[in-house]
Motif scaffolding. Sequence first.
Motif, PDB file in Angstrom:
ATOM      1  N   GLN A 161      -5.577  19.990   9.310  1.00  6.61           N
ATOM      2  CA  GLN A 161      -6.697  20.713   8.677  1.00  6.61           C
ATOM      3  C   GLN A 161      -6.519  22.226   8.801  1.00  6.61           C
ATOM      4  OE1 GLN A 161      -9.038  19.786   6.739  1.00  6.61           O
ATOM      5  NE2 GLN A 161      -9.471  17.647   7.147  1.00  6.61           N
ATOM      6  N   SER A 162      -5.698  22.662   9.748  1.00  7.56           N
ATOM      7  CA  SER A 162      -5.482  24.111   9.936  1.00  7.56           C
ATOM      8  C   SER A 162      -4.346  24.652   9.072  1.00  7.56           C
ATOM      9  CB  SER A 162      -5.193  24.414  11.410  1.00  7.56           C
ATOM     10  OG  SER A 162      -3.914  23.902  11.773  1.00  7.56           O
ATOM     11  N   VAL A 163      -3.625  23.777   8.387  1.00  6.62           N
ATOM     12  CA  VAL A 163      -2.512  24.218   7.534  1.00  6.62           C
ATOM     13  C   VAL A 163      -3.061  24.436   6.129  1.00  6.62           C
ATOM     14  CG1 VAL A 163      -0.220  23.693   6.627  1.00  6.62           C
ATOM     15  CG2 VAL A 163      -0.862  22.925   8.938  1.00  6.62           C
ATOM     16  N   MET A 164      -3.230  25.704   5.785  1.00  6.21           N
ATOM     17  CA  MET A 164      -3.870  26.048   4.520  1.00  6.21           C
ATOM     18  C   MET A 164      -2.841  26.223   3.406  1.00  6.21           C
ATOM     19  SD  MET A 164      -6.732  25.815   5.868  1.00  6.21           S
ATOM     20  CE  MET A 164      -7.996  26.302   4.741  1.00  6.21           C
ATOM     21  N   ASP A 165      -3.277  25.946   2.184  1.00  8.57           N
ATOM     22  CA  ASP A 165      -2.440  26.189   1.019  1.00  8.57           C
ATOM     23  C   ASP A 165      -2.293  27.701   0.856  1.00  8.57           C
ATOM     24  OD1 ASP A 165      -1.449  24.873  -1.753  1.00  8.57           O
ATOM     25  OD2 ASP A 165      -2.409  26.812  -2.131  1.00  8.57           O
ATOM     26  N   SER A 198      -7.036  23.143   2.867  1.00  9.94           N
ATOM     27  CA  SER A 198      -5.925  22.696   3.707  1.00  9.94           C
ATOM     28  C   SER A 198      -5.086  21.680   2.936  1.00  9.94           C
ATOM     29  CB  SER A 198      -6.466  22.043   4.986  1.00  9.94           C
ATOM     30  OG  SER A 198      -7.033  20.773   4.690  1.00  9.94           O
ATOM     31  N   ASP A 258      -7.257  18.737   2.562  1.00  8.34           N
ATOM     32  CA  ASP A 258      -8.238  18.890   1.471  1.00  8.34           C
ATOM     33  C   ASP A 258      -7.600  18.611   0.117  1.00  8.34           C
ATOM     34  OD1 ASP A 258     -10.333  19.762   3.162  1.00  8.34           O
ATOM     35  OD2 ASP A 258      -9.724  21.856   2.968  1.00  8.34           O
TER      36      ASP A 258
END
Length: 160
Positions: free
Chosen positions: A12-16, A23, A26
């Motif tokens: 969840q902390s790895v954002m596009d 994330s 998401d």
Amino acid sequence: MHTTEEVYDALQSVMDPEIPVLSVVDLGMITAVDINSDGILVKMIPTFAACPAVQYIQRNIQTALEEKFSVAITVIIDQETLWSTSRLAPGAKDKLEQFGIAAPQVVDGKAYNEILLQTPCPHCGSKNTYLRSPFGSTLCRAIHYCKDCSNVFEQFKPVE
């Protein structure tokens, strides 16, 4: 031993990098997580086949999980699964619109390119918009104009 749920929580902390409010979870980019004695294997898919950020996202996934779990992390592209708009997590469309990007429209569970022409404005909600260009700042976006609030905005393209 780590759990799949812990891995998904960390992801969840790895954002596009192109849409930093979403994330990889998401976006529905993660197709599998395998935890074994050798470490953690993550399978992912890009939102578009020619996405220039794929290797960058793979590195970010690897780095985030290595820092969290201190085990070997392997991130590969899932060649068997295609990404579609229906993979977006609940709440992802709201995050897109709050960021100023119109969410992909879905009718009866399917995304249709014709509805690019009737995209609600993420700024004022008006449907009095038109498609200025099917090509936006990235491959996954189109550019629209709202006749009511005079804003130019992008839409995350529907993909089926």
